[in-house]
Design a protein around this motif. Structure first.
Motif, PDB file in Angstrom:
ATOM      1  N   ILE A 158       0.780  -1.262   0.131  1.00  0.00           N
ATOM      2  CA  ILE A 158      -0.012  -0.027  -0.030  1.00  0.00           C
ATOM      3  C   ILE A 158       0.899   1.274   0.054  1.00  0.00           C
ATOM      4  O   ILE A 158       1.883   1.280   0.842  1.00  0.00           O
ATOM      5  CB  ILE A 158      -1.092  -0.058   1.215  1.00  0.00           C
ATOM      6  CG1 ILE A 158      -1.830  -1.125   1.300  1.00  0.00           C
ATOM      7  CG2 ILE A 158      -1.904   1.489   1.261  1.00  0.00           C
ATOM      8  CD1 ILE A 158      -2.644  -1.388   0.131  1.00  0.00           C
ATOM      9  N   SER A 159       0.478   2.101  -0.930  1.00  0.00           N
ATOM     10  CA  SER A 159       1.320   3.346  -0.960  1.00  0.00           C
ATOM     11  C   SER A 159       0.227   4.559  -0.844  1.00  0.00           C
ATOM     12  O   SER A 159      -0.634   4.634  -1.585  1.00  0.00           O
ATOM     13  CB  SER A 159       2.074   3.599  -2.433  1.00  0.00           C
ATOM     14  OG  SER A 159       2.543   4.670  -2.523  1.00  0.00           O
ATOM     15  N   ILE A 160       0.776   5.476   0.009  1.00  0.00           N
ATOM     16  CA  ILE A 160      -0.028   6.871  -0.147  1.00  0.00           C
ATOM     17  C   ILE A 160       0.480   7.986  -1.147  1.00  0.00           C
ATOM     18  O   ILE A 160       1.941   8.480  -0.943  1.00  0.00           O
ATOM     19  CB  ILE A 160      -0.007   7.603   1.402  1.00  0.00           C
ATOM     20  CG1 ILE A 160      -0.438   6.386   2.247  1.00  0.00           C
ATOM     21  CG2 ILE A 160      -0.820   8.855   1.354  1.00  0.00           C
ATOM     22  CD1 ILE A 160      -1.971   6.199   2.252  1.00  0.00           C
ATOM     23  N   ASP A 161      -0.179   8.391  -2.158  1.00  0.00           N
ATOM     24  CA  ASP A 161       0.337   9.007  -3.192  1.00  0.00           C
ATOM     25  C   ASP A 161       0.044  10.465  -2.929  1.00  0.00           C
ATOM     26  O   ASP A 161      -0.859  10.773  -2.090  1.00  0.00           O
ATOM     27  CB  ASP A 161      -0.609   8.940  -4.493  1.00  0.00           C
ATOM     28  CG  ASP A 161       0.253   9.062  -5.716  1.00  0.00           C
ATOM     29  OD1 ASP A 161       1.246   9.624  -5.871  1.00  0.00           O
ATOM     30  OD2 ASP A 161      -0.602   8.979  -6.885  1.00  0.00           O
ATOM     31  N   SER A 203      -1.119  12.000  13.113  1.00  0.00           N
ATOM     32  CA  SER A 203      -1.530  10.909  14.149  1.00  0.00           C
ATOM     33  C   SER A 203      -2.037   9.589  13.380  1.00  0.00           C
ATOM     34  O   SER A 203      -2.139   8.834  13.907  1.00  0.00           O
ATOM     35  CB  SER A 203      -2.407  11.425  15.100  1.00  0.00           C
ATOM     36  OG  SER A 203      -3.656  11.754  14.602  1.00  0.00           O
ATOM     37  N   TYR A 204      -2.800   9.996  12.273  1.00  0.00           N
ATOM     38  CA  TYR A 204      -3.375   8.916  11.428  1.00  0.00           C
ATOM     39  C   TYR A 204      -2.362   8.033  10.728  1.00  0.00           C
ATOM     40  O   TYR A 204      -2.368   6.744  10.533  1.00  0.00           O
ATOM     41  CB  TYR A 204      -4.432   9.129  10.507  1.00  0.00           C
ATOM     42  CG  TYR A 204      -5.722   9.522  11.224  1.00  0.00           C
ATOM     43  CD1 TYR A 204      -6.556   8.278  11.787  1.00  0.00           C
ATOM     44  CD2 TYR A 204      -6.462  10.563  11.423  1.00  0.00           C
ATOM     45  CE1 TYR A 204      -7.885   8.668  12.448  1.00  0.00           C
ATOM     46  CE2 TYR A 204      -7.752  10.711  12.219  1.00  0.00           C
ATOM     47  CZ  TYR A 204      -8.254   9.779  12.568  1.00  0.00           C
ATOM     48  OH  TYR A 204      -9.537   9.871  13.093  1.00  0.00           O
ATOM     49  N   LEU A 205      -1.411   8.693  10.413  1.00  0.00           N
ATOM     50  CA  LEU A 205      -0.344   8.011   9.508  1.00  0.00           C
ATOM     51  C   LEU A 205       0.285   6.675  10.204  1.00  0.00           C
ATOM     52  O   LEU A 205       0.598   5.635   9.761  1.00  0.00           O
ATOM     53  CB  LEU A 205       0.883   8.922   9.379  1.00  0.00           C
ATOM     54  CG  LEU A 205       1.991   8.469   8.162  1.00  0.00           C
ATOM     55  CD1 LEU A 205       1.041   8.501   6.908  1.00  0.00           C
ATOM     56  CD2 LEU A 205       2.752   9.575   8.034  1.00  0.00           C
ATOM     57  N   ASP A 249       3.089   0.910   3.367  1.00  0.00           N
ATOM     58  CA  ASP A 249       4.329   0.709   3.059  1.00  0.00           C
ATOM     59  C   ASP A 249       5.398   1.692   2.668  1.00  0.00           C
ATOM     60  O   ASP A 249       6.523   1.627   2.877  1.00  0.00           O
ATOM     61  CB  ASP A 249       4.438  -0.514   1.896  1.00  0.00           C
ATOM     62  CG  ASP A 249       3.639  -1.694   2.355  1.00  0.00           C
ATOM     63  OD1 ASP A 249       4.368  -2.721   3.421  1.00  0.00           O
ATOM     64  OD2 ASP A 249       2.574  -1.880   1.746  1.00  0.00           O
ATOM     65  N   THR A 250       4.699   2.711   1.704  1.00  0.00           N
ATOM     66  CA  THR A 250       5.254   3.494   1.046  1.00  0.00           C
ATOM     67  C   THR A 250       4.612   4.889   1.164  1.00  0.00           C
ATOM     68  O   THR A 250       3.393   5.032   1.022  1.00  0.00           O
ATOM     69  CB  THR A 250       5.583   3.268  -0.313  1.00  0.00           C
ATOM     70  OG1 THR A 250       6.107   1.899  -0.612  1.00  0.00           O
ATOM     71  CG2 THR A 250       6.403   4.159  -1.044  1.00  0.00           C
ATOM     72  N   LEU A 251       5.335   6.002   1.233  1.00  0.00           N
ATOM     73  CA  LEU A 251       5.055   7.578   0.874  1.00  0.00           C
ATOM     74  C   LEU A 251       5.355   7.966  -0.298  1.00  0.00           C
ATOM     75  O   LEU A 251       6.742   7.735  -0.407  1.00  0.00           O
ATOM     76  CB  LEU A 251       5.246   8.333   2.054  1.00  0.00           C
ATOM     77  CG  LEU A 251       4.868   7.991   3.574  1.00  0.00           C
ATOM     78  CD1 LEU A 251       5.208   9.125   4.371  1.00  0.00           C
ATOM     79  CD2 LEU A 251       3.123   8.058   3.418  1.00  0.00           C
ATOM     80  N   LEU A 299       9.555   6.271  10.583  1.00  0.00           N
ATOM     81  CA  LEU A 299       8.447   5.467  10.603  1.00  0.00           C
ATOM     82  C   LEU A 299       8.529   3.995   9.984  1.00  0.00           C
ATOM     83  O   LEU A 299       7.625   2.791  10.045  1.00  0.00           O
ATOM     84  CB  LEU A 299       7.121   5.882   9.971  1.00  0.00           C
ATOM     85  CG  LEU A 299       6.679   7.338  10.711  1.00  0.00           C
ATOM     86  CD1 LEU A 299       5.712   7.895   9.587  1.00  0.00           C
ATOM     87  CD2 LEU A 299       6.181   6.879  12.039  1.00  0.00           C
ATOM     88  N   GLY A 300       9.640   3.803   9.298  1.00  0.00           N
ATOM     89  CA  GLY A 300      10.071   2.704   8.598  1.00  0.00           C
ATOM     90  C   GLY A 300       9.558   2.363   7.412  1.00  0.00           C
ATOM     91  O   GLY A 300       9.184   1.108   7.041  1.00  0.00           O
TER      92      GLY A 300
END
Length: 573
Positions: A472-475, A485-487, A493-495, A525-526
């Motif tokens: 899962i990646s946040i685009d 806080s939600y992050l 897995d990825t930003l 956050l790894g």
């Protein structure tokens, strides 16, 4: 010698009167009349009862002997009795059968009666024969059916047919008045319906109808015309400012969060406004033009309102044409995927590709997503298009694996509508099964705004997707102003750093600070971090120096057609 005895004893008078008309009563088949489920009675010209059947007596709580000789003034309240007696006299005067439906309120209950009265002869005597049938059940059933036909079952508001009839009638009666029609649509209702379920969606519509009912006055009419669309009809508009004030009231009552189940969330509305007679002289034209204004309101960012003007019709026609062409494109398989490679800065190797949709219009060539995705989103076509993208991307990545490039991954962008569909997990499982692609080779990219729209629900959905083994990646990270806080709660897995922060990053101090902060946050956050839109060597060196894991952009390679991917990969060997 006969002695005449005078008495005021009412019972004696009743007996005398009863005996007086006994020949008439004897000539009637009382058993048959008593068996009939309607009121039947006989009266003389003075209004005194000669006979009443069993139903009539029971409905008045009297025996036959108690009824005979009495007038309506002895049985009913004066107001009702006077009305009944006037009707009797009308029958005596006309000597014809007179029937009618009437409403009575005897004993505090509203009753609907079908009555008939006529003059009949018994020997030399003329009497009034009357009947009364209680049709209350039938009338109330008809009222209920009519209400159901013209009112929305979910909210109890007037429906489309009611508002059409109401406005058309009003226009006919007041052709010189200025009126307005406000067409309201809930923003992103489909997402709420899909994510929380139809029961929650129905509850939300009920709550919205209650709030909207509070902002209109007695002269205005609120109706639900289907789905999440409502109409407010203003029968008397002095100026456009009246519509503006009502829109402000709507925005005000909608600003408070809704509590559905145990969840709170805010719902906004988009409003389109048409005015009679300038924007149409009948209800159909007014609604059509309000709908055009509504879509312009949505295109302008939602949570607002727009007045109709004729120039909008061109936009609406273009949008409709594009929707038709999009549906045809799905049927004709006109969509294609291009693939943009992603580079691992540590190994300097290509590790995967992002699948990007294009529309291959034979007469116009390849069209980018910016020209059609908004219409696809508005019309719901984004869902079947998105399903097609997932299947095709998985099939293509499996072909790379079969050709010897088993390390490659493919990433697919999910729209908000797709993400909130209940069957998303099944769609992905089916695509992986059909293609034979390992789940760890598929990455789903979601925008920051998509997961933050309903973060608690997003966490649950992401957890289910992660169980499949996909990434899962946040685009476009950094553009949504989300709560950090939600992050930590999202199983991602990825930003991906939005390309707007990468442009001229070596010179632009603000962009450099944001990009550096996102990279540092990802490390803490790894998480993996990908920089989009890298177009210059200086930008890549900046990112490499700050230990950004991956990059993509024109500096590495432009998006390429599927047949070009193998050529590109072979050149790297």
């Amino acid at each position: 010698m006969d002695v005449k005895v005078e008495t005021n004893d009412e019972s004696v008078l009743q007996k005398q009167q009863s005996k007086q008309h006994s020949p008439i009563r004897e000539s009637l088949n009382v058993n048959i009349l008593d068996a009939l489920p309607i009121n039947i009675f006989l009266e003389d010209q003075d209004g005194r009862t000669v006979f009443a059947n069993k139903v009539t007596c029971e409905s008045n709580g009297l025996t036959l002997d108690e009824v005979v000789g009495k007038t309506v003034f002895d049985i009913f309240p004066n107001k009702i009795a006077k009305k009944v007696r006037e009707h009797d006299l009308e029958v005596w005067k006309s000597n014809k059968l007179i029937t009618k439906e009437e409403i009575t309120g005897f004993k505090g209950e509203t009753c609907y009666m079908y009555t008939g009265k006529t003059i009949v002869q018994f020997g030399d005597e003329s009497l009034l024969l009357g009947f009364a049938l209680d049709i209350t059940a039938r009338v109330k059933a008809e009222e209920k059916i009519e209400h159901m036909a013209y009112h929305d079952a979910l909210t109890g508001l007037p429906n489309r047919w009611y508002i059409h009839s109401y406005v058309e009638t009003f226009i006919q009666k007041h052709p010189n008045k200025k009126m307005a029609l406000l067409l309201l649509d809930l923003d992103h209702f489909k997402v709420i319906n899909d994510s929380l379920g139809h029961q929650a969606g129905d509850q939300l519509l009920q709550e919205v109808s209650k709030r909207l009912s509070k902002v209109i006055d007695k002269s205005e009419c609120l109706a639900r015309i289907g789905g999440d669309e409502f109409i407010i009809f203003l029968p008397d508009v002095n100026s456009y400012h009246d519509c503006y004030l009502l829109c402000e009231k709507v925005n005000s009552v909608m600003s408070e969060p809704f509590l559905i189940g145990q969840r709170k969330f805010t719902v906004t509305t988009s409003i389109g406004i048409s005015v009679f007679p300038a924007d149409g002289e009948d209800i159909h034209t007014l609604i059509k033009h309000a709908d055009i204004a509504l879509y312009r309101s949505k295109a302008s960012g939602r949570n607002g309102f727009q007045f109709y003007n004729p120039t909008m019709k061109t936009y609406a026609n273009e949008r409709l044409d594009k929707e038709i062409l999009l549906r045809q494109a799905l049927e004709r398989d006109e969509f294609v995927l291009h693939y943009q490679p992603k580079l691992n800065l540590d190994t300097n190797q290509i590790y995967g590709f992002e699948a990007l949709i294009r529309w291959d219009q034979k007469d116009k060539g390849i069209i980018g997503p910016g020209a059609f995705l908004q219409v696809a989103e508005e019309t719901g076509l984004i869902v079947p298009i998105g399903e097609w993208v997932i299947r095709q991307a998985c099939l293509r990545c499996k072909a790379w694996h079969d050709a010897g490039y088993s390390h490659l991954t493919v990433s697919v962008n999910l729209s908000a509508s797709q993400f909130h569909k209940h069957n998303l997990e099944k769609i992905i499982v089916d695509a992986l099964t059909e293609s034979g692609l390992p789940s760890n080779a598929l990455e789903l990219e979601l925008t920051e705004s998509t997961v933050m729209h309903h973060p608690e629900e997003a966490v649950r959905t992401l957890q289910q997707l992660k169980k499949l083994g996909i990434s899962i990646s946040i685009d476009d990270f950094g553009t949504g102003f989300s709560s950090l806080s939600y992050l930590t709660q999202f199983p991602i897995d990825t930003l991906k750093i939005d390309q707007s922060f990468i442009k001229d990053v070596e010179e632009n101090q603000a962009n450099a600070a944001i990009a550096s902060a996102v990279i540092s946050l990802s490390h803490s956050l790894g998480l993996n971090v990908v920089a989009e839109g890298v177009e210059k060597e200086e930008e890549m060196q900046f990112l490499r120096f700050r230990n950004c894991h991956f990059v993509q952009g024109y500096h590495i390679a432009k998006p390429m057609q599927e047949e070009e991917v193998f050529v590109f990969l072979k050149q790297l060997m």
